[in-house]
Design a protein around this motif. Structure first.
Motif, PDB file in Angstrom:
ATOM      1  N   THR A   1      46.462  43.625  44.001  1.00 38.97           N
ATOM      2  CA  THR A   1      45.742  44.592  44.202  1.00 38.97           C
ATOM      3  C   THR A   1      44.130  44.721  43.778  1.00 38.97           C
ATOM      4  OG1 THR A   1      48.450  45.527  43.728  1.00 38.97           O
ATOM      5  CG2 THR A   1      46.730  46.642  42.821  1.00 38.97           C
ATOM      6  N   LEU A   2      43.884  44.116  42.594  1.00 37.53           N
ATOM      7  CA  LEU A   2      42.752  43.586  41.882  1.00 37.53           C
ATOM      8  C   LEU A   2      41.820  43.929  43.268  1.00 37.53           C
ATOM      9  CD1 LEU A   2      43.193  44.566  38.276  1.00 37.53           C
ATOM     10  CD2 LEU A   2      43.010  46.577  40.460  1.00 37.53           C
ATOM     11  N   GLY A   3      42.306  42.429  43.833  1.00 34.05           N
ATOM     12  CA  GLY A   3      41.092  41.287  44.037  1.00 34.05           C
ATOM     13  C   GLY A   3      40.309  41.962  45.149  1.00 34.05           C
ATOM     14  N   ILE A   4      40.526  43.305  46.040  1.00 30.19           N
ATOM     15  CA  ILE A   4      39.811  43.472  46.896  1.00 30.19           C
ATOM     16  C   ILE A   4      38.016  44.325  45.865  1.00 30.19           C
ATOM     17  CG2 ILE A   4      41.491  44.224  48.109  1.00 30.19           C
ATOM     18  CD1 ILE A   4      41.552  47.224  47.772  1.00 30.19           C
ATOM     19  N   ILE A   5      38.088  44.412  45.361  1.00 27.38           N
ATOM     20  CA  ILE A   5      37.645  45.270  43.919  1.00 27.38           C
ATOM     21  C   ILE A   5      36.176  44.163  43.266  1.00 27.38           C
ATOM     22  CG2 ILE A   5      36.972  46.152  42.343  1.00 27.38           C
ATOM     23  CD1 ILE A   5      39.714  47.309  41.764  1.00 27.38           C
ATOM     24  N   GLN A   6      36.382  42.903  43.537  1.00 32.24           N
ATOM     25  CA  GLN A   6      36.204  42.020  42.813  1.00 32.24           C
ATOM     26  C   GLN A   6      34.464  41.314  44.144  1.00 32.24           C
ATOM     27  OE1 GLN A   6      37.709  38.879  40.704  1.00 32.24           O
ATOM     28  NE2 GLN A   6      36.190  37.216  42.253  1.00 32.24           N
ATOM     29  N   ARG A   7      33.551  41.318  43.787  1.00 32.68           N
ATOM     30  CA  ARG A   7      32.675  41.129  45.170  1.00 32.68           C
ATOM     31  C   ARG A   7      32.010  39.408  45.003  1.00 32.68           C
ATOM     32  NH1 ARG A   7      34.327  45.855  47.869  1.00 32.68           N
ATOM     33  NH2 ARG A   7      32.895  47.023  48.101  1.00 32.68           N
ATOM     34  N   GLY A   8      33.254  38.869  45.774  1.00 29.98           N
ATOM     35  CA  GLY A   8      32.988  37.535  45.170  1.00 29.98           C
ATOM     36  C   GLY A   8      33.219  36.523  43.827  1.00 29.98           C
ATOM     37  N   SER A   9      32.834  35.704  43.945  1.00 33.44           N
ATOM     38  CA  SER A   9      33.393  34.291  43.036  1.00 33.44           C
ATOM     39  C   SER A   9      32.412  34.989  41.864  1.00 33.44           C
ATOM     40  CB  SER A   9      33.215  33.107  43.426  1.00 33.44           C
ATOM     41  OG  SER A   9      32.404  32.623  43.773  1.00 33.44           O
ATOM     42  N   GLY A  10      30.976  35.492  42.292  1.00 32.35           N
ATOM     43  CA  GLY A  10      29.813  35.625  40.823  1.00 32.35           C
ATOM     44  C   GLY A  10      29.816  37.399  40.518  1.00 32.35           C
ATOM     45  N   ASP A  11      31.171  38.164  40.650  1.00 34.22           N
ATOM     46  CA  ASP A  11      31.138  39.043  40.503  1.00 34.22           C
ATOM     47  C   ASP A  11      30.955  39.594  39.068  1.00 34.22           C
ATOM     48  OD1 ASP A  11      30.445  41.751  40.212  1.00 34.22           O
ATOM     49  OD2 ASP A  11      32.570  42.148  41.635  1.00 34.22           O
ATOM     50  N   PRO A  12      29.972  39.804  38.830  1.00 34.00           N
ATOM     51  CA  PRO A  12      29.989  39.810  36.957  1.00 34.00           C
ATOM     52  C   PRO A  12      30.522  41.160  36.538  1.00 34.00           C
ATOM     53  CG  PRO A  12      27.289  40.530  37.906  1.00 34.00           C
ATOM     54  CD  PRO A  12      28.198  40.275  39.178  1.00 34.00           C
ATOM     55  N   ALA A  13      30.320  41.441  37.202  1.00 36.12           N
ATOM     56  CA  ALA A  13      30.937  43.120  36.576  1.00 36.12           C
ATOM     57  C   ALA A  13      32.976  43.559  36.476  1.00 36.12           C
ATOM     58  CB  ALA A  13      30.763  44.780  37.155  1.00 36.12           C
ATOM     59  N   PHE A  14      33.101  42.279  37.760  1.00 36.63           N
ATOM     60  CA  PHE A  14      34.778  42.796  38.023  1.00 36.63           C
ATOM     61  C   PHE A  14      35.671  41.368  38.063  1.00 36.63           C
ATOM     62  CE2 PHE A  14      39.166  43.873  39.736  1.00 36.63           C
ATOM     63  CZ  PHE A  14      39.300  44.948  39.251  1.00 36.63           C
ATOM     64  N   ARG A  15      36.402  40.750  38.087  1.00 36.48           N
ATOM     65  CA  ARG A  15      36.580  39.325  38.164  1.00 36.48           C
ATOM     66  C   ARG A  15      38.126  39.219  37.959  1.00 36.48           C
ATOM     67  NH1 ARG A  15      32.687  35.314  34.633  1.00 36.48           N
ATOM     68  NH2 ARG A  15      30.914  36.175  36.077  1.00 36.48           N
ATOM     69  N   VAL A  16      39.006  38.656  39.605  1.00 40.91           N
ATOM     70  CA  VAL A  16      40.964  38.256  38.332  1.00 40.91           C
ATOM     71  C   VAL A  16      40.722  36.921  38.170  1.00 40.91           C
ATOM     72  CG1 VAL A  16      42.814  38.754  39.564  1.00 40.91           C
ATOM     73  CG2 VAL A  16      40.727  40.472  40.549  1.00 40.91           C
ATOM     74  N   ASP A  17      41.211  36.470  37.409  1.00 41.65           N
ATOM     75  CA  ASP A  17      42.648  35.807  37.138  1.00 41.65           C
ATOM     76  C   ASP A  17      44.125  35.835  37.958  1.00 41.65           C
ATOM     77  OD1 ASP A  17      39.790  35.476  35.272  1.00 41.65           O
ATOM     78  OD2 ASP A  17      40.961  36.191  33.856  1.00 41.65           O
TER      79      ASP A  17
END
Length: 210
Positions: A33-49
């Motif tokens: 659900t939230l993975g589409i918000i993260q802009r790549g593995s280096g996104d400093p503002a959004f990270r999904v575990d």
């Protein structure tokens, strides 16, 4: 869907400014659900575990996400403050939200209250119309519709999130349309780095606000 605020314990180190448990009354697949918000593995503002990432009817207990964002006054362009959000999926349908806030034009308590009100929408609580969509797929019956219906049944916990941060999303999408993928991701990280301020959460999570 229920939203249950929790009592804050100021004696705890790194005690959050706000905390609540959201029950979505159905399976939640937090990573998808939230993975589409993260802009790549280096996104400093959004990270999904992703955690174990079982998905399906079992949801994704153990998964989580960090998000850092600024909140603005709806009546003006004034910045109300910065929010660090931690989401942890507790079981099939329940997600715990914790917030650390740095107020500018609003107090940390006011920011926490406003940000907690956004959490259900971020998890897809306002995502409606799937029943009609499923009926449409069944009625069409072609190969693509059948395949899509099968995917929908396999992943009932996937929802469409609403961040409430339209400008942030428009900036990243615009960058991705103007330059190559890698250049857009690098530009997004650079924008966050140029706008961040020194905060204790930066040392703890590595997140920086958009």
């Amino acid at each position: 869907m229920t939203h249950q605020p929790l009592t804050q314990d100021s004696a705890r180190p790194w005690a959050p400014d706000g905390e609540a448990v959201v029950d979505m009354a159905g399976p939640v697949d937090l990573p998808r659900t939230l993975g589409i918000i993260q802009r790549g593995s280096g996104d400093p503002a959004f990270r999904v575990d992703p955690g174990v990432w079982r998905g399906g009817a079992a949801g994704s207990p153990g998964a989580g996400a960090w998000a850092c964002f600024r909140m603005w006054s709806p009546q003006s362009s004034r910045e109300l403050g910065q929010v660090l959000l931690r989401l942890d999926q507790l079981d099939v349908s329940r997600v715990r939200a914790r917030l650390w806030c740095a107020g500018v034009e609003a107090s940390s308590e006011e920011l926490a209250t406003a940000a907690l009100e956004r959490v259900p929408a971020l998890l897809g609580a306002e995502d409606e119309g799937w029943e009609d969509f499923d009926l449409l797929l069944d009625a069409l019956g072609d190969d693509q519709s059948t395949a899509l219906a099968r995917i929908r049944r396999r992943h009932p916990g996937v929802r469409l999130p609403a961040t409430g941060q339209l400008l942030d999303q428009l900036v990243t999408v615009t960058l991705e349309q103007k330059v190559t993928h890698d250049q857009a991701r690098h530009a997004g990280v650079s924008c966050c780095a140029g706008m961040e301020s020194a905060r204790p959460d930066r040392r703890r999570t590595g997140c920086g606000c958009r």
